[in-house]
Design an enzyme around this catalytic site. Sequence first.
Site, PDB file in Angstrom:
ATOM      1  N   CYS A 387       0.884  -1.079   0.012  1.00 60.23           N
ATOM      2  CA  CYS A 387      -0.074  -0.053   0.067  1.00 60.23           C
ATOM      3  C   CYS A 387       0.842   1.202  -0.080  1.00 60.23           C
ATOM      4  O   CYS A 387       1.826   1.406   0.881  1.00 60.23           O
ATOM      5  CB  CYS A 387      -0.908  -0.201   1.213  1.00 60.23           C
ATOM      6  N   CYS A 390       1.021   3.548   3.117  1.00 59.48           N
ATOM      7  CA  CYS A 390       1.659   2.776   4.396  1.00 59.48           C
ATOM      8  C   CYS A 390       3.044   2.556   3.900  1.00 59.48           C
ATOM      9  O   CYS A 390       3.992   2.604   5.098  1.00 59.48           O
ATOM     10  CB  CYS A 390       1.031   1.453   4.348  1.00 59.48           C
TER      11      CYS A 390
HETATM   12  P1  FAD Z   1      -1.793  -6.066  12.850  1.00 59.72           P
HETATM   13  O1  FAD Z   1      -1.526  -4.782  13.156  1.00 59.72           O
HETATM   14  O2  FAD Z   1      -1.466  -6.279  11.504  1.00 59.72           O
HETATM   15  O3  FAD Z   1      -0.607  -7.056  13.827  1.00 59.72           O
HETATM   16  C1  FAD Z   1      -0.152  -8.403  13.510  1.00 59.72           C
HETATM   17  C2  FAD Z   1      -0.082  -8.946  14.827  1.00 59.72           C
HETATM   18  O4  FAD Z   1       1.295  -8.649  15.342  1.00 59.72           O
HETATM   19  C3  FAD Z   1      -1.092  -9.021  15.751  1.00 59.72           C
HETATM   20  O5  FAD Z   1      -2.014  -9.840  15.553  1.00 59.72           O
HETATM   21  C4  FAD Z   1      -0.288  -8.982  17.074  1.00 59.72           C
HETATM   22  O6  FAD Z   1      -0.138 -10.613  17.327  1.00 59.72           O
HETATM   23  C5  FAD Z   1       0.917  -8.384  16.741  1.00 59.72           C
HETATM   24  N1  FAD Z   1       0.925  -6.811  17.236  1.00 59.72           N
HETATM   25  C6  FAD Z   1       0.071  -5.955  16.865  1.00 59.72           C
HETATM   26  N2  FAD Z   1       0.559  -4.823  17.414  1.00 59.72           N
HETATM   27  C7  FAD Z   1       1.630  -5.117  18.087  1.00 59.72           C
HETATM   28  C8  FAD Z   1       2.546  -4.081  18.803  1.00 59.72           C
HETATM   29  N3  FAD Z   1       2.439  -2.895  18.727  1.00 59.72           N
HETATM   30  N4  FAD Z   1       3.610  -4.837  19.207  1.00 59.72           N
HETATM   31  C9  FAD Z   1       3.907  -6.193  19.128  1.00 59.72           C
HETATM   32  N5  FAD Z   1       3.223  -7.028  18.425  1.00 59.72           N
HETATM   33  C10 FAD Z   1       1.947  -6.579  18.024  1.00 59.72           C
HETATM   34  N6  FAD Z   1      -2.576   0.214   7.944  1.00 59.72           N
HETATM   35  C11 FAD Z   1      -3.360   1.578   7.835  1.00 59.72           C
HETATM   36  O7  FAD Z   1      -4.563   1.517   7.871  1.00 59.72           O
HETATM   37  N7  FAD Z   1      -2.730   2.647   7.613  1.00 59.72           N
HETATM   38  C12 FAD Z   1      -1.130   2.534   7.565  1.00 59.72           C
HETATM   39  O8  FAD Z   1      -0.789   3.857   7.387  1.00 59.72           O
HETATM   40  C13 FAD Z   1      -0.528   1.279   7.578  1.00 59.72           C
HETATM   41  N8  FAD Z   1       0.824   1.528   7.688  1.00 59.72           N
HETATM   42  C14 FAD Z   1       1.456   0.263   7.976  1.00 59.72           C
HETATM   43  C15 FAD Z   1       2.757   0.065   7.592  1.00 59.72           C
HETATM   44  C16 FAD Z   1       3.310  -0.867   7.851  1.00 59.72           C
HETATM   45  C17 FAD Z   1       4.907  -1.163   7.682  1.00 59.72           C
HETATM   46  C18 FAD Z   1       2.646  -2.169   7.515  1.00 59.72           C
HETATM   47  C19 FAD Z   1       3.259  -3.499   7.889  1.00 59.72           C
HETATM   48  C20 FAD Z   1       1.230  -2.237   7.805  1.00 59.72           C
HETATM   49  C21 FAD Z   1       0.626  -0.925   7.730  1.00 59.72           C
HETATM   50  N9  FAD Z   1      -0.767  -0.912   7.894  1.00 59.72           N
HETATM   51  C22 FAD Z   1      -1.351   0.337   7.874  1.00 59.72           C
HETATM   52  C23 FAD Z   1      -1.444  -2.114   8.097  1.00 59.72           C
HETATM   53  C24 FAD Z   1      -1.770  -2.131   9.579  1.00 59.72           C
HETATM   54  O9  FAD Z   1      -0.518  -2.124  10.642  1.00 59.72           O
HETATM   55  C25 FAD Z   1      -2.306  -3.683  10.117  1.00 59.72           C
HETATM   56  O10 FAD Z   1      -1.409  -4.636   9.475  1.00 59.72           O
HETATM   57  C26 FAD Z   1      -3.664  -3.951   9.671  1.00 59.72           C
HETATM   58  O11 FAD Z   1      -4.771  -2.999  10.250  1.00 59.72           O
HETATM   59  C27 FAD Z   1      -4.200  -5.077  10.205  1.00 59.72           C
HETATM   60  O12 FAD Z   1      -4.079  -5.221  11.604  1.00 59.72           O
HETATM   61  P2  FAD Z   1      -4.202  -6.634  12.487  1.00 59.72           P
HETATM   62  O13 FAD Z   1      -5.404  -6.201  13.373  1.00 59.72           O
HETATM   63  O14 FAD Z   1      -4.564  -7.866  11.642  1.00 59.72           O
HETATM   64  O15 FAD Z   1      -3.112  -6.687  13.249  1.00 59.72           O
END
Ligand code: FAD
Length: 463
Positions: A387, A390
Amino acid sequence: LWQISPKAIVSDACASYSTLERLNRNVKPALDDLTQTTDFFSHYRVNLFHKKCPFWDDENGMCGNIACAVETLDNEADIPPVWRASELGKLEGPRASHPGKSMQKEQPKRPLQGGLGDAVGESCVVEYDDECDDRDYCVPEDESAFSKGDYVSLLRNPERFTGYAGDGAKQVWDAIYRENCFQRSSFPNSAALGQDTSARGPAAMDFRAVIEAAGRQHVLEQQRQHNPLTPFVAKTGLEHEDECLEKRVFYRVMSGMHASISTHLCWDFLNQTTGQWQPNVGCYIGRLHKFPDRISNLYFNYALLTRAVAKLGPHLSERKDYTFCQGDFDQDVVTRAKVMAVTEQAASVPQIFDESLMFKNGEGPSLKEDFRNRFRNVSRLMDCVGCDKCRLWGKLQTAGYGTALKVLFELDNNDAADAPVLQRTELVALFNTYARLASSLNAIQKFREMVENAEAGKRVEER
Ligand code: FAD
């Protein structure tokens, strides 16, 4: 009581959240002013489109394929096209390419193509390679001038909810956390990249006392968790007590960055029913409130960046020869004054993070090298983010943390002339990453109030 020592790297007893929040009341306005009103700090040069994900095949739909973002929205077909993940993740506004060498000779003060907008002083945005030798923050160009990337407006592309999620996003986060395996890298590509990931070992011993103290602190923390006045006491993964200090710091920086990204996407969230951008408390509760360790890591990063910016301040002010805006004296003076306003605020508290305790043992240099290599791998992983917006903010923030660590660990405190070589992009990344954290702290406080108000309301109803 102010300092974040290695003990606090495991528990956050020393620097309280309220201390950092108090500091942020002064730092945030100065940072907003710097990053939102100066051309230099509101534009970033980044290679967003010309690099392939070096770790896995972007074509396989796991990463780099916009479909992985679209998939995750439950009822994509019902969502108006402008609110779809593919649209929300796109970059907005004009972009300007980095000028090639020949172009610079012909037309020294203008970018090669595109324009950043009428109001933007390009002399404060575009970096000219032939001026590198006269500057303190340039590195020699190692590839063709065109590979240096595009200039994009950070104001036109705020970090917020994009809908990017699902397997693609998860794969990137998983790979980032796997990069934390210092002893035995389970990340297959580290070896493929020719990086030594095994240089650990006795280092962990040096911090046994610290870990034991942290164990005692853990008991205290558990007691404090029952105190309603301290709802956000850190519980920072003490289950991994065998981890050495550097590994814990690496993990906390990554987790803190992840927490900050989550905070922004929850704070600036698109309600797909009403089309309004607004805070989403449910999103905050699910991703942050239930995980005090994540919030603690975010505050940890704030303390780390505060220290780096405070440390850099005197070097920036002494280097009067550093020019923010080539050929635009007035803007240059204004930009420097705004930089100093931030660094002075950051330095207004006693030293908040003690970096001198890291990389202290006999293996110091190799640990540092290992640490640096892992950071580089994380920044390469940003090319796997499917994205655009992101990827932009992911790249900027990894560069910002990388710069902070460079300042903390490469800058000798006693030698003012020994300022590290920082590129323009590193300075922009550092101050914008600090601004992201300042904004996260602010949002977390407001979210916390919303949760407390909702809970108080519920209690009144129950009575
Ligand atoms: P995710 O946030 O994907 O987390 C995956 C797993 O990591 C979780 O299940 C948990 O086990 C673990 N986890 C979660 N948070 C933490 C933490 N703080 N410390 C340690 N472990 C943790 N989405 C947007 O809408 N806007 C953006 O600007 C954006 N920027 C991104 C930048 C990057 C580099 C990446 C990789 C992703 C970005 N995303 C962004 C996507 C967003 O971060 C999430 O991946 C997405 O919203 C799905 O969230 P999720 O609830 O599935 O868990």
